[in-house]
Design a protein around this motif. Structure first.
Motif, PDB file in Angstrom:
ATOM      1  N   THR A 484      30.118  28.287  34.256  1.00 60.22           N
ATOM      2  CA  THR A 484      28.761  27.734  34.291  1.00 60.22           C
ATOM      3  C   THR A 484      27.903  28.349  35.391  1.00 60.22           C
ATOM      4  O   THR A 484      26.728  28.005  35.511  1.00 60.22           O
ATOM      5  N   ALA A 485      28.487  29.246  36.190  1.00 63.83           N
ATOM      6  CA  ALA A 485      27.713  29.990  37.185  1.00 63.83           C
ATOM      7  C   ALA A 485      28.464  31.260  37.537  1.00 63.83           C
ATOM      8  O   ALA A 485      29.693  31.248  37.672  1.00 63.83           O
ATOM      9  N   GLY A 486      27.744  32.358  37.659  1.00 62.75           N
ATOM     10  CA  GLY A 486      28.335  33.609  38.101  1.00 62.75           C
ATOM     11  C   GLY A 486      29.422  34.133  37.192  1.00 62.75           C
ATOM     12  O   GLY A 486      29.348  34.012  35.963  1.00 62.75           O
ATOM     13  N   THR A 487      30.464  34.703  37.810  1.00 60.76           N
ATOM     14  CA  THR A 487      31.583  35.309  37.087  1.00 60.76           C
ATOM     15  C   THR A 487      32.862  34.571  37.439  1.00 60.76           C
ATOM     16  O   THR A 487      33.150  34.339  38.620  1.00 60.76           O
ATOM     17  N   VAL A 488      33.624  34.213  36.408  1.00 64.43           N
ATOM     18  CA  VAL A 488      34.888  33.504  36.594  1.00 64.43           C
ATOM     19  C   VAL A 488      35.953  34.242  35.798  1.00 64.43           C
ATOM     20  O   VAL A 488      35.724  34.623  34.642  1.00 64.43           O
ATOM     21  N   ARG A 489      37.139  34.435  36.420  1.00 66.52           N
ATOM     22  CA  ARG A 489      38.215  35.186  35.765  1.00 66.52           C
ATOM     23  C   ARG A 489      39.458  34.312  35.638  1.00 66.52           C
ATOM     24  O   ARG A 489      39.769  33.517  36.524  1.00 66.52           O
ATOM     25  N   PHE A 490      40.172  34.528  34.507  1.00 67.41           N
ATOM     26  CA  PHE A 490      41.366  33.754  34.192  1.00 67.41           C
ATOM     27  C   PHE A 490      42.517  34.724  33.944  1.00 67.41           C
ATOM     28  O   PHE A 490      42.421  35.598  33.076  1.00 67.41           O
TER      29      PHE A 490
END
Length: 499
Positions: A484-490
């Protein structure tokens, strides 16, 4: 029956949010498709050799040119009730996109794909279209109402005005989901009626031609669980198929309500199987029960992996996004071995939220993911729709649980964490029965897991609020990752059944 055989014979045959099943057979192979509503890609396609063990081999609608879902649409919009048929060496799929011009027809040589771009059928104005060909090759499209029109499936052109065939059982709600078959000396018209809730049912009529006139079965409805305490409810929307051995079967939708009164189903409408026998020229539907017995050895298929490490460039067909999936915002190429999500919408309530999930398919399950929020905000959620969801998300230095139930939006728990990747976990724990008549169907535990596997529960939330009986609509739970904001990695997601 051996233990291995018995273990393979379970209902639902395709668990989780897989409603409105339609089936066809080509030789010794069975193929099945389901509704997908506002999820992308659309219309999952399954294969089986025994009607019990199914493997998802693709999605029919996997390109933007095939499936347009506007951001203004609801979770229960989009693609409704397809019909899948094999005719003249090709596979045919007709369905309705209620958000994009109505009836669409697709073809493929291989049901795993690729499927064609849509042929639009403006002359069919209702949902739940069916295809049937008579002896001289004429194609008939029958749809909710129950109405019928002659169709050229190559062009989508219809001929003449639609005519009403049969209104179903007098007084029954919503005659829909028609299926037309030539069996022996009769044409049979199978329909769903009673609505897709507790009053759902299947009725049938027969006539001398695809245009009727149709005589209703004296035993209608031939299938319903309304007014019973059976563990499977809302049974309806069936499709018949004949096995290579001459046996007959029906796939249908149903739900498994849990908890107290009135009962809540949280996985959505699922695909069940029932035997069919014929008496006096009419189909008689056998019991729809949690255990099945079929007269042939099973063809077990490899169990789907519980873990995805995102090591492949192509995503498995089980993964779903909302309305569309932009490669630049959802990719495994940017950081090898990780799924990278770039945020669009700023919350799960916004229609353009970046999300990727899989259907919850077990009443009890554990879902874990290793997330690196980097400079963003994102996490793991259980999603019923945009107004009903629970999530645990990481912000870099904090993990928080939030819940949205209708107009109520709350944050029941937060925890400070060290910067860097963190394991987020959600456990669904099904109610085993008994107790208070107001008991919940399940409890959802949301928390974090340390390197040794110890689970710290930050919140325990009542599962009834993520059910169809509360949220309404036609979809079931989907568990997945979002930003929901910026960049997120899994780095990975692990889904493990615990039923």
């Amino acid at each position: 029956m051996s233990a291995v055989h018995a273990a393979a014979m379970t209902n639902p045959v395709i668990p989780g949010f897989h409603p409105d099943p339609t089936i066809c057979r080509a030789g010794e192979d069975y193929y099945l498709a389901c509704s997908s509503f506002a999820y992308f890609p659309g219309v999952p396609i399954f294969h089986s050799r025994d009607l019990v063990n199914w493997t998802q081999i693709g999605n029919a609608l996997e390109r933007p040119s095939q499936l347009r879902l506007p951001l203004t649409g609801s979770f229960s919009g989009g693609v409704y009730a397809p019909t899948l048929r094999h005719h003249d060496g090709r596979f045919w799929l007709i369905t309705t996109n209620v958000d994009d011009g109505g009836t669409l027809l697709f073809t493929a040589k291989d049901p795993a794909g690729p499927w064609s771009d849509p042929i639009r059928v403006p002359g069919v104005t209702g949902i739940d279209p069916d295809l049937a060909w008579d002896d001289d090759g004429t194609c008939w499209c029958t749809y909710a109402g129950i109405r019928q029109v002659r169709l050229d499936p190559e062009t989508g052109h219809t001929f003449g005005e639609p005519r009403r065939l049969w209104s179903g059982t007098p007084g029954a709600l919503a005659p829909e989901g028609p299926r037309l078959y030539r069996i022996g000396g009769f044409w049979y018209l199978l329909i769903a009626e009673g609505g897709t809730e507790r009053g759902h049912s299947v009725s049938v009529a027969r006539g001398p031609s695809p245009r009727g006139p149709f005589e209703p079965c004296p035993a209608n409805p031939i299938l319903t669980h309304r007014g019973t305490d059976r563990p499977i409810q809302n049974t309806g929307h069936g499709d018949l198929v004949e096995g290579p051995d001459g046996s007959w079967w029906m796939v249908l939708l149903g739900v498994r309500p849990r908890g107290g009164t009135p009962g809540w189903h949280v996985l959505g409408r699922e695909t069940f199987l029932a035997p069919v026998r014929w008496e006096d020229g009419w189909p008689v539907i056998g019991e729809v029960t949690p255990a099945l017995d079929v007269p042939w050895p099973p063809h077990p298929v490899p169990a789907p992996p519980v873990r995805d490490d995102f090591d492949q460039e192509e995503l498995h067909p089980r993964w779903l996004s909302l309305r569309n999936r932009h490669p630049e915002e959802c990719t495994t190429a940017e950081r090898p071995g990780w799924l990278t999500l770039h945020a669009r919408g700023g919350s799960l309530e916004e229609p353009d939220v970046t999300f990727m999930g899989r259907r919850q398919q077990h009443l009890s399950c554990r879902t874990r993911t290793l997330v690196d929020p980097a400079d963003g905000i994102g996490g793991l959620c259980v999603l019923q729709d945009e107004r009903h969801h629970y999530e645990i998300e990481a912000t870099g230095t904090e993990v928080r649980v939030t819940a949205r139930v209708g107009s109520l939006h709350t944050t029941p728990a937060t925890r400070v964490v060290a910067p860097g990747p963190v394991i987020l976990r959600i456990d669904a724990l099904a109610n085993k029965g008994g107790g208070d008549a107001r008991a919940e169907p399940d409890i959802l535990e949301l928390g974090v897991e340390d390197e040794d596997g110890a689970f710290t529960v930050l919140a325990m939330l009542d599962g009834r609020y993520l059910s169809t009986e509360v949220a309404g609509g036609f979809t079931g739970r989907v568990i997945g990752m979002y930003a929901t904001a910026g960049t997120v990695r899994f780095d990975w997601l692990d889904y493990e059944p615990a039923d």
